[in-house]
Design a protein around this motif. Sequence first.
Motif, PDB file in Angstrom:
ATOM      1  N   MET A 191     -34.111 -37.704   3.958  1.00 19.33           N
ATOM      2  CA  MET A 191     -35.090 -37.237   3.023  1.00 19.33           C
ATOM      3  C   MET A 191     -34.953 -35.901   2.700  1.00 19.33           C
ATOM      4  SD  MET A 191     -38.071 -38.263   5.729  1.00 19.33           S
ATOM      5  CE  MET A 191     -39.548 -37.968   4.485  1.00 19.33           C
ATOM      6  N   TRP A 192     -33.576 -35.057   3.093  1.00 23.69           N
ATOM      7  CA  TRP A 192     -33.330 -33.786   2.861  1.00 23.69           C
ATOM      8  C   TRP A 192     -32.273 -33.536   1.787  1.00 23.69           C
ATOM      9  CZ3 TRP A 192     -36.291 -29.923   5.144  1.00 23.69           C
ATOM     10  CH2 TRP A 192     -37.195 -30.415   6.289  1.00 23.69           C
ATOM     11  N   SER A 193     -32.225 -32.351   1.096  1.00 16.71           N
ATOM     12  CA  SER A 193     -31.155 -32.114   0.341  1.00 16.71           C
ATOM     13  C   SER A 193     -30.737 -30.899   0.941  1.00 16.71           C
ATOM     14  CB  SER A 193     -31.762 -31.559  -1.187  1.00 16.71           C
ATOM     15  OG  SER A 193     -32.205 -32.882  -1.661  1.00 16.71           O
ATOM     16  N   ARG A 194     -29.313 -30.560   0.844  1.00 15.33           N
ATOM     17  CA  ARG A 194     -28.740 -29.614   1.641  1.00 15.33           C
ATOM     18  C   ARG A 194     -27.507 -28.772   0.898  1.00 15.33           C
ATOM     19  NH1 ARG A 194     -28.914 -34.328   4.412  1.00 15.33           N
ATOM     20  NH2 ARG A 194     -30.347 -34.441   6.263  1.00 15.33           N
ATOM     21  N   ARG A 195     -27.316 -27.739   1.154  1.00 18.09           N
ATOM     22  CA  ARG A 195     -26.470 -26.860   0.783  1.00 18.09           C
ATOM     23  C   ARG A 195     -26.296 -25.612   1.584  1.00 18.09           C
ATOM     24  NH1 ARG A 195     -25.800 -24.728  -5.508  1.00 18.09           N
ATOM     25  NH2 ARG A 195     -26.847 -22.809  -4.474  1.00 18.09           N
ATOM     26  N   SER A 196     -24.879 -25.283   1.793  1.00 20.64           N
ATOM     27  CA  SER A 196     -24.737 -23.762   2.505  1.00 20.64           C
ATOM     28  C   SER A 196     -25.396 -23.583   3.709  1.00 20.64           C
ATOM     29  CB  SER A 196     -25.031 -22.625   1.707  1.00 20.64           C
ATOM     30  OG  SER A 196     -24.080 -22.754   0.374  1.00 20.64           O
ATOM     31  N   GLY A 197     -25.741 -24.701   4.491  1.00 19.98           N
ATOM     32  CA  GLY A 197     -26.731 -24.347   5.731  1.00 19.98           C
ATOM     33  C   GLY A 197     -28.098 -24.515   5.354  1.00 19.98           C
ATOM     34  N   VAL A 198     -28.533 -24.627   4.348  1.00 18.90           N
ATOM     35  CA  VAL A 198     -29.932 -24.601   4.126  1.00 18.90           C
ATOM     36  C   VAL A 198     -30.516 -26.183   3.731  1.00 18.90           C
ATOM     37  CG1 VAL A 198     -32.248 -24.065   2.741  1.00 18.90           C
ATOM     38  CG2 VAL A 198     -30.075 -22.291   3.134  1.00 18.90           C
ATOM     39  N   ALA A 199     -31.561 -26.759   4.146  1.00 14.41           N
ATOM     40  CA  ALA A 199     -32.108 -27.944   3.957  1.00 14.41           C
ATOM     41  C   ALA A 199     -33.552 -27.950   3.346  1.00 14.41           C
ATOM     42  CB  ALA A 199     -32.250 -29.032   5.117  1.00 14.41           C
ATOM     43  N   VAL A 200     -33.640 -28.593   2.303  1.00 13.08           N
ATOM     44  CA  VAL A 200     -35.065 -28.428   1.519  1.00 13.08           C
ATOM     45  C   VAL A 200     -35.518 -29.850   1.283  1.00 13.08           C
ATOM     46  CG1 VAL A 200     -34.448 -26.358   0.317  1.00 13.08           C
ATOM     47  CG2 VAL A 200     -34.167 -28.154  -0.903  1.00 13.08           C
ATOM     48  N   MET A 201     -36.960 -30.113   1.181  1.00 15.45           N
ATOM     49  CA  MET A 201     -37.520 -31.356   0.622  1.00 15.45           C
ATOM     50  C   MET A 201     -38.698 -30.942   0.185  1.00 15.45           C
ATOM     51  SD  MET A 201     -38.265 -33.200   4.191  1.00 15.45           S
ATOM     52  CE  MET A 201     -39.458 -34.354   3.443  1.00 15.45           C
ATOM     53  N   ARG A 202     -39.436 -32.130  -0.693  1.00 11.56           N
ATOM     54  CA  ARG A 202     -40.585 -31.853  -1.192  1.00 11.56           C
ATOM     55  C   ARG A 202     -41.633 -32.337  -0.117  1.00 11.56           C
ATOM     56  NH1 ARG A 202     -41.589 -31.959  -6.576  1.00 11.56           N
ATOM     57  NH2 ARG A 202     -43.640 -31.301  -6.005  1.00 11.56           N
ATOM     58  N   THR A 203     -42.537 -31.875  -0.252  1.00  9.91           N
ATOM     59  CA  THR A 203     -43.933 -32.097   1.036  1.00  9.91           C
ATOM     60  C   THR A 203     -44.487 -33.542   0.898  1.00  9.91           C
ATOM     61  OG1 THR A 203     -45.452 -30.746  -0.074  1.00  9.91           O
ATOM     62  CG2 THR A 203     -43.925 -29.893   1.462  1.00  9.91           C
ATOM     63  N   PHE A 204     -44.315 -34.164  -0.016  1.00 10.47           N
ATOM     64  CA  PHE A 204     -44.926 -35.366  -0.398  1.00 10.47           C
ATOM     65  C   PHE A 204     -45.318 -36.210   0.825  1.00 10.47           C
ATOM     66  CE2 PHE A 204     -42.899 -35.158  -4.768  1.00 10.47           C
ATOM     67  CZ  PHE A 204     -43.675 -34.753  -5.413  1.00 10.47           C
ATOM     68  N   PHE A 205     -44.449 -36.450   1.800  1.00  7.68           N
ATOM     69  CA  PHE A 205     -44.621 -37.480   2.900  1.00  7.68           C
ATOM     70  C   PHE A 205     -45.503 -36.775   3.743  1.00  7.68           C
ATOM     71  CE2 PHE A 205     -41.987 -35.015   5.604  1.00  7.68           C
ATOM     72  CZ  PHE A 205     -42.161 -35.322   6.759  1.00  7.68           C
ATOM     73  N   LEU A 206     -45.626 -35.212   3.766  1.00 10.83           N
ATOM     74  CA  LEU A 206     -46.494 -34.858   4.671  1.00 10.83           C
ATOM     75  C   LEU A 206     -47.831 -35.072   4.220  1.00 10.83           C
ATOM     76  CD1 LEU A 206     -44.741 -31.371   5.549  1.00 10.83           C
ATOM     77  CD2 LEU A 206     -44.872 -33.402   7.159  1.00 10.83           C
ATOM     78  N   HIS A 207     -48.119 -35.186   2.882  1.00 11.17           N
ATOM     79  CA  HIS A 207     -49.472 -35.222   2.370  1.00 11.17           C
ATOM     80  C   HIS A 207     -50.013 -36.541   2.403  1.00 11.17           C
ATOM     81  CE1 HIS A 207     -50.181 -30.800   1.258  1.00 11.17           C
ATOM     82  NE2 HIS A 207     -48.748 -30.862   0.932  1.00 11.17           N
ATOM     83  N   GLU A 208     -49.013 -37.511   2.005  1.00 13.65           N
ATOM     84  CA  GLU A 208     -49.147 -38.834   1.985  1.00 13.65           C
ATOM     85  C   GLU A 208     -49.635 -39.370   3.506  1.00 13.65           C
ATOM     86  OE1 GLU A 208     -45.863 -40.422   0.431  1.00 13.65           O
ATOM     87  OE2 GLU A 208     -46.240 -39.911  -1.738  1.00 13.65           O
ATOM     88  N   HIS A 209     -48.913 -38.864   4.544  1.00 18.22           N
ATOM     89  CA  HIS A 209     -49.104 -39.229   5.751  1.00 18.22           C
ATOM     90  C   HIS A 209     -50.634 -38.801   6.182  1.00 18.22           C
ATOM     91  CE1 HIS A 209     -48.953 -39.938  10.269  1.00 18.22           C
ATOM     92  NE2 HIS A 209     -49.307 -38.808  10.511  1.00 18.22           N
ATOM     93  N   ALA A 210     -50.835 -37.677   5.949  1.00 22.17           N
ATOM     94  CA  ALA A 210     -52.384 -36.873   6.305  1.00 22.17           C
ATOM     95  C   ALA A 210     -53.208 -37.928   5.541  1.00 22.17           C
ATOM     96  CB  ALA A 210     -52.568 -35.297   6.009  1.00 22.17           C
ATOM     97  N   ALA A 211     -53.273 -38.178   4.234  1.00 20.36           N
ATOM     98  CA  ALA A 211     -54.265 -39.073   3.530  1.00 20.36           C
ATOM     99  C   ALA A 211     -54.463 -40.388   4.114  1.00 20.36           C
ATOM    100  CB  ALA A 211     -53.635 -38.800   2.081  1.00 20.36           C
TER     101      ALA A 211
END
Length: 246
Positions: free
Chosen positions: A90-110
């Motif tokens: 679910m993550w994109s990574r470079r130079s030790g950093v990982a980022v992702m959009r938060t869609f799945f967090l909001h979808e789970h809550a809904a």
Amino acid sequence: MTEDDPLAGAILEHWSGCTLPLGPRKRAGTAFFYNELVESTPEGDRVREWWLTADHLTRTKLGEVRLRSDLVEPTGAASDYLAVPDFEKMWSRRSGVAVMRTFFLHEHAAKRGWSWVAVQITDGVAAKAQHVRAVDAQPRRAYALGHITREVGEPGEERPLAIATSNIARDPDGVVRWQGSLPDGFAGGPVFIAERRDDRGFVLRCLGLIASADRNPGVFTFDAIRSLIGELVRPKPPKGGFFRRR
């Protein structure tokens, strides 16, 4: 940890709601919300929300996200933690950093009938390239937020938010480093610095995130984070490459 400090108090007041505990005790860390400004118009701002942490915390097939009751509305509507399959994909990574959009967090809550009341690090608070360049070999005060671990490393254990303070400086290799140690669980957490503004006091900025729980860990700065995000959202060229018009 820090004693009474007005800057530490301001960080806790404004951004204590931007973090979530991540991982079990043996891979404990912190992730936080970042609000990227895409466009500002008279009608309002258009933003993209991201979730940021250290790369090594995402290298697991099953992720464990602790759900803070103070960031859930209505209170008590969520479970203690969320088990996320295929977490590493679910993550994109470079130079030790990982980022992702938060869609799945909001979808789970809904789906579960609740919503997030989390705070985000905004684009205006996140350090720009010139702020990162201003960090040199001269030590300067810095603050980090992280969710510490308890002795019992069971799923769903309480992981309280804490703030730590030390100095940061750029080492001879050009890496910005936190000077000293941090408690387990701080890896991936946001790092703040203060800029003096003449007689107007200080402006707090989020410099980046803590790389690891090692002593003197590196700080992954927001210039690298913005560069990674920029690559992810940049339009891709059409498949098939170029063609000659007849």
